[in-house]
Each structure stands twice: as structure tokens, then as C-alpha cells.
Design a protein around this motif. Structure first.
Motif, PDB file in Angstrom:
ATOM      1  N   LYS A 137       0.830  -1.266  -0.084  1.00  0.00           N
ATOM      2  CA  LYS A 137       0.139   0.048  -0.030  1.00  0.00           C
ATOM      3  C   LYS A 137       0.986   1.342   0.058  1.00  0.00           C
ATOM      4  CE  LYS A 137      -0.542   0.607   5.060  1.00  0.00           C
ATOM      5  NZ  LYS A 137      -1.316   0.726   6.116  1.00  0.00           N
ATOM      6  N   THR A 138       0.199   2.348  -0.415  1.00  0.00           N
ATOM      7  CA  THR A 138       0.865   3.600  -0.167  1.00  0.00           C
ATOM      8  C   THR A 138      -0.118   4.344   0.626  1.00  0.00           C
ATOM      9  OG1 THR A 138       1.650   3.575  -2.458  1.00  0.00           O
ATOM     10  CG2 THR A 138       1.911   5.699  -1.603  1.00  0.00           C
ATOM     11  N   ASP A 139       0.196   4.984   1.651  1.00  0.00           N
ATOM     12  CA  ASP A 139      -0.814   5.923   2.473  1.00  0.00           C
ATOM     13  C   ASP A 139       0.227   7.058   2.844  1.00  0.00           C
ATOM     14  OD1 ASP A 139      -2.310   6.954   4.502  1.00  0.00           O
ATOM     15  OD2 ASP A 139      -2.207   5.205   6.066  1.00  0.00           O
ATOM     16  N   GLN A 140      -0.428   8.082   2.283  1.00  0.00           N
ATOM     17  CA  GLN A 140       0.076   9.472   2.362  1.00  0.00           C
ATOM     18  C   GLN A 140       1.188   9.650   1.910  1.00  0.00           C
ATOM     19  OE1 GLN A 140      -0.560  11.464   6.520  1.00  0.00           O
ATOM     20  NE2 GLN A 140      -1.838   9.739   7.063  1.00  0.00           N
ATOM     21  N   GLY A 141       1.425   8.860   0.818  1.00  0.00           N
ATOM     22  CA  GLY A 141       2.974   8.863   0.008  1.00  0.00           C
ATOM     23  C   GLY A 141       3.768   7.883   0.506  1.00  0.00           C
ATOM     24  N   LYS A 142       3.510   7.136   1.516  1.00  0.00           N
ATOM     25  CA  LYS A 142       4.560   6.454   2.057  1.00  0.00           C
ATOM     26  C   LYS A 142       4.327   5.015   1.735  1.00  0.00           C
ATOM     27  CE  LYS A 142       6.854   4.560   6.310  1.00  0.00           C
ATOM     28  NZ  LYS A 142       6.718   4.481   7.682  1.00  0.00           N
ATOM     29  N   ARG A 143       5.344   4.251   0.810  1.00  0.00           N
ATOM     30  CA  ARG A 143       5.061   2.609   0.658  1.00  0.00           C
ATOM     31  C   ARG A 143       5.148   1.791   1.577  1.00  0.00           C
ATOM     32  NH1 ARG A 143       7.004  -0.533  -4.686  1.00  0.00           N
ATOM     33  NH2 ARG A 143       6.778  -2.671  -3.700  1.00  0.00           N
ATOM     34  N   THR A 144       4.413   0.907   1.752  1.00  0.00           N
ATOM     35  CA  THR A 144       4.540  -0.239   2.753  1.00  0.00           C
ATOM     36  C   THR A 144       4.220  -1.725   1.914  1.00  0.00           C
ATOM     37  OG1 THR A 144       3.881   1.188   4.610  1.00  0.00           O
ATOM     38  CG2 THR A 144       3.945  -1.125   4.903  1.00  0.00           C
ATOM     39  N   ASP A 145       5.234  -2.674   2.035  1.00  0.00           N
ATOM     40  CA  ASP A 145       5.222  -3.826   1.604  1.00  0.00           C
ATOM     41  C   ASP A 145       4.563  -4.701   2.768  1.00  0.00           C
ATOM     42  OD1 ASP A 145       6.080  -3.476  -1.327  1.00  0.00           O
ATOM     43  OD2 ASP A 145       8.090  -3.093  -0.199  1.00  0.00           O
ATOM     44  N   LEU A 146       3.184  -5.399   2.530  1.00  0.00           N
ATOM     45  CA  LEU A 146       2.687  -5.870   3.797  1.00  0.00           C
ATOM     46  C   LEU A 146       2.921  -7.433   3.702  1.00  0.00           C
ATOM     47  CD1 LEU A 146      -0.610  -3.929   3.161  1.00  0.00           C
ATOM     48  CD2 LEU A 146       1.023  -3.557   5.119  1.00  0.00           C
TER      49      LEU A 146
ATOM     50  N   SER B 200      -6.315   3.201   6.258  1.00  0.00           N
ATOM     51  CA  SER B 200      -4.880   3.387   5.908  1.00  0.00           C
ATOM     52  C   SER B 200      -4.684   2.354   4.665  1.00  0.00           C
ATOM     53  CB  SER B 200      -3.946   3.009   7.140  1.00  0.00           C
ATOM     54  OG  SER B 200      -2.748   2.820   6.687  1.00  0.00           O
ATOM     55  N   PRO B 201      -4.739   2.881   3.421  1.00  0.00           N
ATOM     56  CA  PRO B 201      -4.793   4.486   3.051  1.00  0.00           C
ATOM     57  C   PRO B 201      -6.442   4.679   3.062  1.00  0.00           C
ATOM     58  CG  PRO B 201      -4.622   3.165   0.958  1.00  0.00           C
ATOM     59  CD  PRO B 201      -4.477   1.901   2.160  1.00  0.00           C
ATOM     60  N   ASP B 202      -6.720   5.773   3.337  1.00  0.00           N
ATOM     61  CA  ASP B 202      -7.997   6.398   2.946  1.00  0.00           C
ATOM     62  C   ASP B 202      -8.377   6.562   1.765  1.00  0.00           C
ATOM     63  OD1 ASP B 202     -10.267   7.991   2.756  1.00  0.00           O
ATOM     64  OD2 ASP B 202      -9.683   9.427   4.435  1.00  0.00           O
ATOM     65  N   LEU B 203      -9.151   6.071   1.114  1.00  0.00           N
ATOM     66  CA  LEU B 203      -9.534   6.266  -0.315  1.00  0.00           C
ATOM     67  C   LEU B 203     -10.688   6.709  -0.641  1.00  0.00           C
ATOM     68  CD1 LEU B 203      -8.364   2.865  -2.021  1.00  0.00           C
ATOM     69  CD2 LEU B 203      -7.228   4.744  -1.565  1.00  0.00           C
ATOM     70  N   GLY B 204     -11.504   7.518   0.342  1.00  0.00           N
ATOM     71  CA  GLY B 204     -12.527   8.371   0.146  1.00  0.00           C
ATOM     72  C   GLY B 204     -12.367   9.595  -0.391  1.00  0.00           C
ATOM     73  N   TRP B 205     -13.628  10.263  -0.919  1.00  0.00           N
ATOM     74  CA  TRP B 205     -13.734  11.568  -1.332  1.00  0.00           C
ATOM     75  C   TRP B 205     -13.102  12.632  -0.611  1.00  0.00           C
ATOM     76  CZ3 TRP B 205     -16.731  15.814  -0.628  1.00  0.00           C
ATOM     77  CH2 TRP B 205     -17.755  15.840   0.454  1.00  0.00           C
ATOM     78  N   VAL B 206     -13.079  12.516   0.633  1.00  0.00           N
ATOM     79  CA  VAL B 206     -12.433  13.643   1.626  1.00  0.00           C
ATOM     80  C   VAL B 206     -11.609  12.861   2.529  1.00  0.00           C
ATOM     81  CG1 VAL B 206     -12.652  15.326   3.300  1.00  0.00           C
ATOM     82  CG2 VAL B 206     -14.149  15.449   1.205  1.00  0.00           C
ATOM     83  N   GLY B 207     -10.151  13.016   2.427  1.00  0.00           N
ATOM     84  CA  GLY B 207      -9.422  12.083   3.512  1.00  0.00           C
ATOM     85  C   GLY B 207      -8.428  13.247   4.201  1.00  0.00           C
ATOM     86  N   VAL B 208      -7.769  13.038   4.817  1.00  0.00           N
ATOM     87  CA  VAL B 208      -6.808  13.767   5.908  1.00  0.00           C
ATOM     88  C   VAL B 208      -5.502  13.437   5.586  1.00  0.00           C
ATOM     89  CG1 VAL B 208      -6.380  14.631   8.109  1.00  0.00           C
ATOM     90  CG2 VAL B 208      -8.770  14.395   7.251  1.00  0.00           C
ATOM     91  N   TYR B 209      -4.464  14.380   5.406  1.00  0.00           N
ATOM     92  CA  TYR B 209      -3.197  14.186   5.402  1.00  0.00           C
ATOM     93  C   TYR B 209      -2.541  14.522   6.965  1.00  0.00           C
ATOM     94  CZ  TYR B 209      -3.166  13.513   0.393  1.00  0.00           C
ATOM     95  OH  TYR B 209      -3.492  13.076  -0.926  1.00  0.00           O
ATOM     96  N   LYS B 210      -2.047  13.807   7.389  1.00  0.00           N
ATOM     97  CA  LYS B 210      -1.664  14.186   8.864  1.00  0.00           C
ATOM     98  C   LYS B 210      -0.418  15.174   8.968  1.00  0.00           C
ATOM     99  CE  LYS B 210      -3.423  10.174  11.193  1.00  0.00           C
ATOM    100  NZ  LYS B 210      -2.801   9.243  11.984  1.00  0.00           N
ATOM    101  N   ASP B 211       0.475  14.898   7.641  1.00  0.00           N
ATOM    102  CA  ASP B 211       1.777  15.643   7.657  1.00  0.00           C
ATOM    103  C   ASP B 211       1.618  16.341   6.305  1.00  0.00           C
ATOM    104  OD1 ASP B 211       4.218  16.937   7.627  1.00  0.00           O
ATOM    105  OD2 ASP B 211       5.367  15.041   7.617  1.00  0.00           O
ATOM    106  N   PRO B 212       1.174  17.698   5.911  1.00  0.00           N
ATOM    107  CA  PRO B 212       1.146  18.187   4.636  1.00  0.00           C
ATOM    108  C   PRO B 212       2.521  18.441   3.760  1.00  0.00           C
ATOM    109  CG  PRO B 212      -0.389  19.333   6.067  1.00  0.00           C
ATOM    110  CD  PRO B 212       0.584  18.404   6.931  1.00  0.00           C
ATOM    111  N   ALA B 213       3.636  18.257   4.728  1.00  0.00           N
ATOM    112  CA  ALA B 213       4.783  18.432   4.124  1.00  0.00           C
ATOM    113  C   ALA B 213       5.308  17.118   3.413  1.00  0.00           C
ATOM    114  CB  ALA B 213       5.920  19.094   5.060  1.00  0.00           C
ATOM    115  N   ALA B 214       4.833  16.163   3.860  1.00  0.00           N
ATOM    116  CA  ALA B 214       5.427  14.751   3.285  1.00  0.00           C
ATOM    117  C   ALA B 214       5.228  14.704   1.812  1.00  0.00           C
ATOM    118  CB  ALA B 214       4.372  13.632   3.654  1.00  0.00           C
ATOM    119  N   THR B 215       4.727  15.143   0.947  1.00  0.00           N
ATOM    120  CA  THR B 215       4.820  15.389  -0.539  1.00  0.00           C
ATOM    121  C   THR B 215       5.920  15.917  -0.985  1.00  0.00           C
ATOM    122  OG1 THR B 215       2.460  15.460  -0.567  1.00  0.00           O
ATOM    123  CG2 THR B 215       3.538  15.840  -2.637  1.00  0.00           C
ATOM    124  N   LYS B 216       6.203  16.960  -0.435  1.00  0.00           N
ATOM    125  CA  LYS B 216       7.727  17.739  -0.635  1.00  0.00           C
ATOM    126  C   LYS B 216       8.704  16.605  -0.415  1.00  0.00           C
ATOM    127  CE  LYS B 216      10.195  22.045  -0.371  1.00  0.00           C
ATOM    128  NZ  LYS B 216       9.998  23.286   0.487  1.00  0.00           N
TER     129      LYS B 216
END
Length: 610
Positions: A456-465, A522-538
Motif C-alpha cells: 500500500k501507499t498511505d500519505q505517500g509512504k510505501r509499505t510492503d505488507l 490506511s490508506p483512506d480512499l474516500g472522497w475527502v481524506g486527511v493528510y496528517k503531514d502536509p509536508a510529506a509530499t515535498k
């Protein structure tokens, strides 16, 4: 020139509006207008004994434009960053629909991987002067485009109506053939006879009275012009509404319904919330219905879905829901006899046609060159060539084939042939919101050994489950079952009959509001989700436009500080993919089919994981 401004009238406070949910209006009881031939709900139900469940178009069908042309109905939706864009559906009874086309294949303003921008709020119309179908669609920078075609299925030509006009255009054709469009800034413009350019401004609503003025739409009845609009907001726990103004002249002045908002549901314990973008229709003389979108609080992954219910007219000429409630109706009488033959929104695909079915799209401009995918290179199969990176990579998007999630409990299944041997090249099934939020199940490698993998990718972070050795060879049946509560479980098979379970499950429901038993997706695939860390993308090196929304609206976060809304505005998608993550050369993955079944059950399964 001095333009008419909305007459200042008393507007009910939202707190009072919340209380008026058991009747259409406490001040004016809904009655059948004696001057019309309108039937009561009970009379309509006796004519059409079939009650239909809402929504009438399940899954993300936000900002729905709906029109009637003869005995046919057409609808389109905001597609945001999905391409081909603006899907168009056709119905003969307003209940059963089928895809017939798109307004465009690709758009230069739509950025790869972005679902927040793109096409924002649209409307569909029919021009009686030219017998053309019109779709007015803005991009996020408030430039409005008009797509026009003689054929509702397209192809459509595109023309800019103007820049900085606003969003949510509402089209209206008057009895005299004059055409108008109203936008979110509260301005109504007269259009040229062909509907492709603006002549000038004819009316202006005092926007200072409203937080927002979304989805404006004008309709005419008995000499009155009615303007529907949605005030309050769009996100959860904002007071999204449907309210009404009216005027004897399209130039105004406009008076406000003293019972506004006519429809409203936010945090009242209702199953569906935020009715907005209303459209009035008259399927048979005197019998009126409203269509609109709303979302289900328990299933954010389905996005904002399209609803329909009957309305009644009061003796003093206002309309209200026939249910007597402001919140979305769970069922409604069928407005017309059913026409079902051939009217199904496609999901499954056997890939026997030389082109992709109309249910498919990408979160980027589609690559029709044959370098990313092909239906002709190996006829009877969808061949997807591995793209650079993984599901979080913009470079992989042309190899991530998607369609809308439209069910709660269902399973998706494919048979894929793929020779995974290098790096982390992977092919299989996915669930996807955007490059920051997704998960997958596929054939891959582990140090050169073939294996089955879930990640999965959750808030831009990859995890091999979870992973396991692939006991089936290069051709494997894969299945993801969703239990009805946004929880996915994974199965594999060598023959499509005997299935083995791999790993645990993934919960992909809401992470911001209306949590299921306190659990965050985790991940949130809904039409409105929340990023806990907005700086993660950068930090991940992704483009700035994929960062958290620069919004003044904040949610209460688990960290004790405000959290900004992230993945918006589209619901969840699923489909097929092939990526080569580290492998130098592309490799084909052949998919025999993608089948969607309404039951997630696969019978007894043996777990395998490591």
C-alpha cells in the motif's frame, strides 16, 4: 448599467433550518397546487408501483448535470483529474443508465495524479436553436469551457467561454430561444444563440449574503423563474444545502424562499448528507422530481452519488421535497415505466473489443500510442506494459487503468499472465485514489524468485505488507473481495476454482470524519481524506500540486493539532496495473478479463503468507 440585485429578505438561521426536517415547511404546509395537474406521491406510487432505492447512480457522480431531450435523459459528472473526462450516461427512465461517451479524451490543464483540480462543477444542456448538446465545464482556475456536439455521445468540440468566470455553470434555455448561464459568482449571463459565447450580464445576486453560491440552476414554471443553488460548503460538516430564489423576470429582482434551505442534512444522524447541485425535471406533465448529489456517511469511498426524489408545489408557488423532509430520501417512486434492456453501467470487461470500455479512465492523459497498453497486440486480452516506478509514481500512471467503485460488497477478479523476474516489477489488481493513496495485489519478484505481493501507499509512504512464493507459474487468478464495510481481503488461485488467502485485510475507509468504530482508513480512499503531514509530499519529491489542500477549513486531528483536507474530490477506484519499479525495460502483462461480482465470498480459502 445598474443591474438588479437580490431583494433583501429575512433568511432562516441554519439552526432553525435543522429543526424543520419533519415537514416541507412549518409555515407553509405542502399541498398539491390546484392550478396544476401534479399528482400526489401516493398517486404517483400507484401508477409506478416500483419503489427505487437511492442513489440512482451509485459511486462518484458528483455535481450531476441532468437533462431531458424528448423521451431520453442524459447525465454527466465532474471528473476532476480523470481522463477521458466528463463521462456521459443515458437513460429512458431516470433509473437505469448506460455509459455512451465522454466530452473529451484529454485536457492540457489536467495535471498527472491530481484529483483536486481538473473539471470542477459542470452542467449539461440542450440548445433548441442548433439541436446541439452542450456541456459547460470549468477548470479550477475558473476558466469555463463549452463542449458541443449534435450527438450526445460525442465527439464534442471545445471552446473557451471565458476566463475568471467562476465555477458551477448552470445552463438555461428560455421559451423564446434565448440562452443563459449562471455561475458561482452569482452572475447570470446571456449567451449567443449558439450557446458558445457570452453576450453580456443580465442579473447579479448579492453574493455577500451567502458563504458559497454553488450549483446555480434556473428553471421555469407558471411564469416564475426559479434559481436553485447550494450554500454553506462542500466538505463534511459544512452546511451544504439546496436553496431557492425566484423572480418574474430573469433579470430579477430575485426573492428568497422564506423556508430556505429547502434541502439540508449535516450531522443530523441521517444516512446521507450534503444534498447539493439540484436539478428539477418534469418526466410527465405536472410531475416534478429533483436530482442532486449527496454522500453516505458510512462509505466515503463511494463519493458523492446521484439521488432523485419527487417534489411538490405549495399553494403559493414554492417547491419542497414530497417526503416532507429536508434530508435525502432513501427511496422514491419510479417516475416512469422501467426501460432496462441495454441500460447497465458497465463494470466487468472481457477485453474482446479493440477499444477500452467507457467505464475505464486514467488519472493522467491516456496514452493511445500502444506503448502503455494495447487491446490489439494480443487480441482478447488487455496488454499493459510495465511503466517506470510503482503506484506512487507519476511515471506509472499511463499503466494504471481505473474505474469507479460503485458497490459496497463486491469482488474484483482477473487472470493475468506476467513473467516477473527483475527488480520489483509487478502486475495485478489495484485500489487507487491517487499516487499518495492506494494499495495493490500482484505478481512480482523477491530476489529474483516469483512471488505474490500485497502493498500500500498511505500519505505517500510505501509499505510492503505481505508476500508469498508464487506456486502457480506465470498465469495466476487474482481476487480482491470487499466486505461491505470498506475492508479488502486478497485471494489467489491457479485455476480460478480453488482459492488461497494471502495476508490479512486492508481497511480503506474514512480517516477524517464519520469513522467506522473509531478506525482510520490506511490508506483512506474516500472522497475527502486527511493528510496528517502536509509536508510529506515535498519530502517525497512529488510535485507541489499533490500536497495537502491549502484550505482554511480544518479538521480535528489525532495529533492534537489541526489537519488539512487531503485527497479530494473523487471517490475510490479499482482496476489493473503493471509497473517495473527499477527494471530497465518494459514488459507486457496480459489480462484476460476484469470481472466484478456483487458478492465478496470465495468460499473456503487456505491462508498463505510470510
Amino acid at each position: 448599467m445598474n443591474l438588479p440585485i437580490l431583494v433583501s429578505l429575512h433568511r432562516l438561521a441554519l439552526a432553525s433550518a435543522c429543526a424543520l426536517t419533519t415537514t416541507c415547511a412549518l409555515a407553509q404546509k405542502p399541498t398539491t397546487d390546484p392550478s396544476s395537474s401534479t399528482l400526489s406521491v401516493s398517486q404517483l406510487s400507484s401508477l409506478n408501483s416500483q419503489l427505487i432505492p437511492n442513489p440512482i447512480i451509485p459511486g462518484d457522480w458528483s455535481d450531476p448535470g441532468v437533462i431531458k431531450v424528448g423521451d431520453d435523459y442524459y447525465s454527466c459528472r465532474s471528473s476532476f483529474g480523470w481522463q477521458p473526462g466528463i463521462p456521459i450516461a443515458h437513460s429512458r427512465d431516470l433509473v437505469h443508465w448506460r455509459y455512451i461517451g465522454h466530452a473529451f479524451t484529454s485536457h492540457e490543464k489536467l495535471l498527472p495524479g491530481d484529483t483536486r483540480a481538473g473539471i470542477w462543477g459542470l452542467d449539461m444542456g440542450y440548445n433548441p436553436n442548433t439541436q446541439e448538446f452542450l456541456i459547460y465545464a470549468p477548470t479550477r482556475d475558473h476558466e469555463v469551457y463549452v463542449f458541443h456536439s449534435k450527438n450526445p455521445a460525442g465527439p464534442y468540440e471545445r471552446k473557451s467561454l471565458g476566463k475568471a468566470l467562476g465555477i458551477d455553470p448552470g445552463f438555461f434555455a428560455d421559451d423564446d430561444g434565448r440562452l443563459y448561464v449562471t455561475l458561482s459568482k452569482g452572475i447570470t449571463y446571456e449567451l449567443a444563440r449558439d450557446g458558445l459565447s457570452i453576450i453580456g450580464e443580465v442579473s447579479r445576486i448579492d453574493r455577500n449574503r451567502y458563504k458559497l453560491f454553488e450549483g446555480p440552476a434556473i428553471f421555469k414554471r407558471d411564469g416564475w423563474y426559479y434559481m436553485l443553488f447550494s450554500d454553506g460548503g462542500t466538505l463534511p460538516r459544512e452546511p451544504s444545502t439546496i436553496s431557492v430564489l425566484r423572480s418574474r423576470e430573469i433579470t430579477g429582482p430575485w426573492e428568497e424562499n422564506p423556508n430556505n434551505p429547502v434541502m439540508f442534512a449535516t450531522d443530523q444522524g441521517t444516512r446521507f448528507e450534503a444534498p447539493a447541485h439540484g436539478v428539477l425535471l418534469e418526466p410527465t406533465p405536472g410531475n416534478w422530481f429533483i436530482t442532486y448529489h449527496a454522500y453516505e456517511t458510512s462509505h466515503y469511498t463511494l463519493g458523492r452519488q446521484m439521488f432523485m426524489e419527487p417534489i411538490e408545489w405549495t399553494a403559493d408557488g414554492w417547491w419542497c421535497p414530497a417526503s416532507g423532509k429536508k434530508s435525502p430520501a432513501l427511496t422514491a417512486p419510479a417516475p416512469l415505466p422501467f426501460v432496462t434492456d441495454g441500460f447497465t453501467l458497465a463494470e466487468s470487461d472481457e477485453f474482446t473489443a479493440p477499444t477500452l470500455g467507457l467505464q475505464w479512465f486514467f488519472t493522467t492523459a491516456p496514452d493511445f500510442s500502444g506503448k502503455s497498453w494495447s487491446l490489439t497486440e494480443n487480441p482478447g486480452q488487455l496488454r499493459v506494459f510495465t511503466q517506470p516506478g510503482d503506484l506512487s509514481s507519476l511515471t506509472a500512471l499511463t499503466g494504471i487503468v481505473q474505474q469507479r467503485v460503485t458497490r459496497k460488497a463486491f469482488a474484483i477478479e482477473t487472470r493475468v499472465t506476467f513473467d516477473a523476474s527483475n527488480a520489483r516489477e509487478t502486475a495485478g489488481l489495484h485500489f487507487f485514489h491517487n499516487p499518495r493513496m492506494n494499495f495493490w495485489f500482484g505478481l512480482s519478484t523477491d530476489k529474483g524468485d516469483p512471488c505474490l505481493v500485497i502493498g500500500k501507499t498511505d500519505q505517500g509512504k510505501r509499505t510492503d505488507l505481505w508476500s508469498a512464493k508464487n506456486p502457480h507459474g506465470k498465469t495466476v487468478h487474482l481476487r480482491i473481495a470487499v466486505d461491505g464495510e470498506e475492508r479488502a481481503t486478497f485471494f489467489h488461485s491457479g485455476d480460478g476454482q480453488r482459492w488461497e488467502k494471502l495476508g490479512e485485510n486492508i481497511y480503506f475507509g474514512a480517516s477524517g470524519h464519520h469513522l467506522r468504530n473509531g478506525e482510520r482508513g490506511s490508506p483512506d480512499l474516500g472522497w475527502v481524506g486527511v493528510y496528517k503531514d502536509p509536508a510529506a509530499t515535498k519530502a517525497l519529491g512529488l510535485p507541489e500540486y499533490l500536497n495537502a489542500e491549502e484550505s482554511k477549513i480544518y479538521f480535528t486531528g489525532t495529533t492534537g493539532r489541526p489537519e488539512r483536507p487531503g485527497n479530494v474530490w473523487t471517490g475510490a477506484t479499482f482496476g489493473l496495473f503493471a509497473t517495473r519499479d527499477g527494471a530497465e525495460k518494459p514488459k507486457p502483462a496480459d489480462f484476460d478479463y476484469l470481472r466484478v461480482s456483487p458478492s465478496p465470498s470465495v468460499g473456503a480459502a487456505t491462508p498463505t503468507s510470510r
